[in-house]
Design a protein around this motif. Structure first.
Motif, PDB file in Angstrom:
ATOM      1  N   CYS A  82       0.848  -1.189   0.000  1.00  9.85           N
ATOM      2  CA  CYS A  82       0.000   0.000   0.000  1.00  9.85           C
ATOM      3  C   CYS A  82       0.886   1.242   0.000  1.00  9.85           C
ATOM      4  CB  CYS A  82      -0.906  -0.017   1.223  1.00  9.85           C
ATOM      5  SG  CYS A  82      -1.930   1.459   1.378  1.00  9.85           S
ATOM      6  N   PHE A  83       0.500   2.211  -0.800  1.00 13.52           N
ATOM      7  CA  PHE A  83       1.277   3.442  -0.924  1.00 13.52           C
ATOM      8  C   PHE A  83       1.289   4.238   0.374  1.00 13.52           C
ATOM      9  CE2 PHE A  83       1.459   7.972  -2.151  1.00 13.52           C
ATOM     10  CZ  PHE A  83       2.716   7.975  -2.723  1.00 13.52           C
ATOM     11  N   LEU A  84       0.195   4.229   1.103  1.00 18.76           N
ATOM     12  CA  LEU A  84       0.091   5.017   2.327  1.00 18.76           C
ATOM     13  C   LEU A  84       0.555   4.272   3.573  1.00 18.76           C
ATOM     14  CD1 LEU A  84      -3.320   6.815   1.803  1.00 18.76           C
ATOM     15  CD2 LEU A  84      -1.042   7.748   1.518  1.00 18.76           C
ATOM     16  N   THR A  85       0.082   3.038   3.730  1.00 13.07           N
ATOM     17  CA  THR A  85       0.355   2.327   4.981  1.00 13.07           C
ATOM     18  C   THR A  85       1.462   1.297   4.880  1.00 13.07           C
ATOM     19  OG1 THR A  85      -1.301   0.659   4.459  1.00 13.07           O
ATOM     20  CG2 THR A  85      -2.033   2.564   5.728  1.00 13.07           C
ATOM     21  N   GLY A  86       1.791   0.836   3.671  1.00 12.34           N
ATOM     22  CA  GLY A  86       2.808  -0.188   3.511  1.00 12.34           C
ATOM     23  C   GLY A  86       2.287  -1.591   3.731  1.00 12.34           C
ATOM     24  N   ARG A  87       0.980  -1.746   3.793  1.00 10.83           N
ATOM     25  CA  ARG A  87       0.373  -3.048   4.037  1.00 10.83           C
ATOM     26  C   ARG A  87       0.576  -3.956   2.818  1.00 10.83           C
ATOM     27  NH1 ARG A  87      -4.917  -5.690   4.112  1.00 10.83           N
ATOM     28  NH2 ARG A  87      -5.099  -6.763   6.114  1.00 10.83           N
ATOM     29  N   PRO A  88       1.045  -5.217   3.028  1.00 11.47           N
ATOM     30  CA  PRO A  88       1.364  -6.077   1.894  1.00 11.47           C
ATOM     31  C   PRO A  88       0.183  -6.852   1.319  1.00 11.47           C
ATOM     32  CG  PRO A  88       2.008  -7.156   3.892  1.00 11.47           C
ATOM     33  CD  PRO A  88       1.487  -5.807   4.292  1.00 11.47           C
ATOM     34  N   ARG A  89      -0.959  -6.838   1.971  1.00  8.77           N
ATOM     35  CA  ARG A  89      -2.086  -7.654   1.513  1.00  8.77           C
ATOM     36  C   ARG A  89      -3.257  -6.791   1.064  1.00  8.77           C
ATOM     37  NH1 ARG A  89      -2.284 -12.747   5.634  1.00  8.77           N
ATOM     38  NH2 ARG A  89      -0.077 -13.228   5.474  1.00  8.77           N
ATOM     39  N   ALA A  90      -4.113  -7.393   0.257  1.00  4.26           N
ATOM     40  CA  ALA A  90      -5.347  -6.759  -0.223  1.00  4.26           C
ATOM     41  C   ALA A  90      -5.069  -5.430  -0.917  1.00  4.26           C
ATOM     42  CB  ALA A  90      -6.345  -6.566   0.927  1.00  4.26           C
ATOM     43  N   ASN A  91      -4.140  -5.437  -1.856  1.00  6.08           N
ATOM     44  CA  ASN A  91      -3.810  -4.229  -2.603  1.00  6.08           C
ATOM     45  C   ASN A  91      -4.523  -4.209  -3.940  1.00  6.08           C
ATOM     46  OD1 ASN A  91      -1.907  -2.742  -1.010  1.00  6.08           O
ATOM     47  ND2 ASN A  91      -0.581  -4.515  -1.234  1.00  6.08           N
ATOM     48  N   TYR A  92      -4.999  -3.029  -4.307  1.00  6.86           N
ATOM     49  CA  TYR A  92      -5.624  -2.827  -5.597  1.00  6.86           C
ATOM     50  C   TYR A  92      -4.601  -2.185  -6.529  1.00  6.86           C
ATOM     51  CZ  TYR A  92     -10.090  -3.985  -3.553  1.00  6.86           C
ATOM     52  OH  TYR A  92     -11.117  -4.659  -2.951  1.00  6.86           O
ATOM     53  N   ARG A  93      -4.332  -2.831  -7.644  1.00  6.45           N
ATOM     54  CA  ARG A  93      -3.295  -2.359  -8.557  1.00  6.45           C
ATOM     55  C   ARG A  93      -3.624  -0.996  -9.150  1.00  6.45           C
ATOM     56  NH1 ARG A  93      -1.686  -7.592 -12.220  1.00  6.45           N
ATOM     57  NH2 ARG A  93      -1.270  -8.982 -10.483  1.00  6.45           N
ATOM     58  N   ASP A  94      -4.890  -0.756  -9.427  1.00  7.65           N
ATOM     59  CA  ASP A  94      -5.278   0.499 -10.074  1.00  7.65           C
ATOM     60  C   ASP A  94      -4.951   1.711  -9.215  1.00  7.65           C
ATOM     61  OD1 ASP A  94      -6.254  -1.016 -12.140  1.00  7.65           O
ATOM     62  OD2 ASP A  94      -8.326  -0.961 -11.428  1.00  7.65           O
ATOM     63  N   GLU A 140     -14.834   9.274   2.067  1.00  6.40           N
ATOM     64  CA  GLU A 140     -14.544  10.700   2.239  1.00  6.40           C
ATOM     65  C   GLU A 140     -14.568  11.458   0.915  1.00  6.40           C
ATOM     66  OE1 GLU A 140     -10.822  10.782   4.243  1.00  6.40           O
ATOM     67  OE2 GLU A 140     -11.615   9.762   6.023  1.00  6.40           O
ATOM     68  N   CYS A 141     -14.952  10.773  -0.164  1.00  2.00           N
ATOM     69  CA  CYS A 141     -15.039  11.370  -1.507  1.00  2.00           C
ATOM     70  C   CYS A 141     -13.702  11.919  -1.992  1.00  2.00           C
ATOM     71  CB  CYS A 141     -16.114  12.449  -1.559  1.00  2.00           C
ATOM     72  SG  CYS A 141     -17.752  11.829  -1.171  1.00  2.00           S
ATOM     73  N   LEU A 142     -12.622  11.210  -1.694  1.00  2.00           N
ATOM     74  CA  LEU A 142     -11.294  11.638  -2.130  1.00  2.00           C
ATOM     75  C   LEU A 142     -10.881  11.000  -3.460  1.00  2.00           C
ATOM     76  CD1 LEU A 142      -9.418  11.525   1.279  1.00  2.00           C
ATOM     77  CD2 LEU A 142     -10.269  13.530   0.076  1.00  2.00           C
ATOM     78  N   LEU A 143     -11.597   9.968  -3.882  1.00  4.22           N
ATOM     79  CA  LEU A 143     -11.299   9.313  -5.156  1.00  4.22           C
ATOM     80  C   LEU A 143     -12.412   9.637  -6.152  1.00  4.22           C
ATOM     81  CD1 LEU A 143     -10.101   5.807  -3.986  1.00  4.22           C
ATOM     82  CD2 LEU A 143      -8.721   7.643  -4.885  1.00  4.22           C
ATOM     83  N   PRO A 144     -12.113  10.419  -7.171  1.00  9.73           N
ATOM     84  CA  PRO A 144     -13.152  10.764  -8.144  1.00  9.73           C
ATOM     85  C   PRO A 144     -13.530   9.554  -8.987  1.00  9.73           C
ATOM     86  CG  PRO A 144     -11.039  11.637  -8.842  1.00  9.73           C
ATOM     87  CD  PRO A 144     -10.841  11.073  -7.477  1.00  9.73           C
ATOM     88  N   GLY A 145     -14.802   9.389  -9.210  1.00  7.38           N
ATOM     89  CA  GLY A 145     -15.298   8.297 -10.049  1.00  7.38           C
ATOM     90  C   GLY A 145     -15.593   7.027  -9.286  1.00  7.38           C
ATOM     91  N   ALA A 146     -15.138   6.907  -8.053  1.00  3.84           N
ATOM     92  CA  ALA A 146     -15.401   5.710  -7.266  1.00  3.84           C
ATOM     93  C   ALA A 146     -16.671   5.943  -6.456  1.00  3.84           C
ATOM     94  CB  ALA A 146     -14.240   5.432  -6.333  1.00  3.84           C
ATOM     95  N   THR A 147     -17.547   4.983  -6.499  1.00  2.00           N
ATOM     96  CA  THR A 147     -18.802   5.112  -5.755  1.00  2.00           C
ATOM     97  C   THR A 147     -18.876   4.032  -4.694  1.00  2.00           C
ATOM     98  OG1 THR A 147     -19.939   3.728  -7.348  1.00  2.00           O
ATOM     99  CG2 THR A 147     -20.054   6.096  -7.695  1.00  2.00           C
ATOM    100  N   ARG A 148     -19.447   4.372  -3.586  1.00  2.00           N
ATOM    101  CA  ARG A 148     -19.617   3.372  -2.537  1.00  2.00           C
ATOM    102  C   ARG A 148     -20.967   2.708  -2.726  1.00  2.00           C
ATOM    103  NH1 ARG A 148     -20.521   7.321   2.656  1.00  2.00           N
ATOM    104  NH2 ARG A 148     -22.489   8.163   1.951  1.00  2.00           N
TER     105      ARG A 148
END
Length: 103
Positions: free
Chosen positions: A66-78, A92-100
């Motif tokens: 993970c770019f922020l936390t360094g976590r090695p599992r459950a990473n999304y390549r995109d 928190e609406c920080l990723l444009p185009g992603a919907t919950r």
């Protein structure tokens, strides 16, 4: 947050992989060559050279973190983020185009 030593170890592996990438690639190409077939003894010499390279220079030993936390599992390549960080950013609406999703 992952331990700093693990993140540094991963960065070291990435540098080694980049350093030995061309050498490893050329040795593999020579071993698999069908245009200029090698004898069995020559192939074993090439394999020995390949095995003499550092273990951490192999691309299979790299982990996506993970770019922020360094976590090695459950990473999304995109996004380069782990699942729970990605979820928080979407909420928190920080990723444009992603919907919950909600149901």
């Amino acid at each position: 947050m992952a331990k700093k030593s693990l993140i540094q170890r991963e960065k070291k592996r990435q540098k080694l992989e980049q350093k030995y990438h061309l050498i490893r690639q050329s040795l593999k190409k020579k071993i698999r060559s069908k245009i200029y077939p090698l004898s069995l003894s020559e192939k074993t010499k090439m394999r020995e050279k390949l095995q003499s390279l550092p273990r951490n220079s192999a691309p299979t030993r790299l982990h996506r973190r993970c770019f922020l936390t360094g976590r090695p599992r459950a990473n999304y390549r995109d996004f380069g983020l782990s699942g729970h960080v990605l979820r928080e950013m979407v909420y928190e609406c920080l990723l444009p185009g992603a919907t919950r999703s909600s149901w």
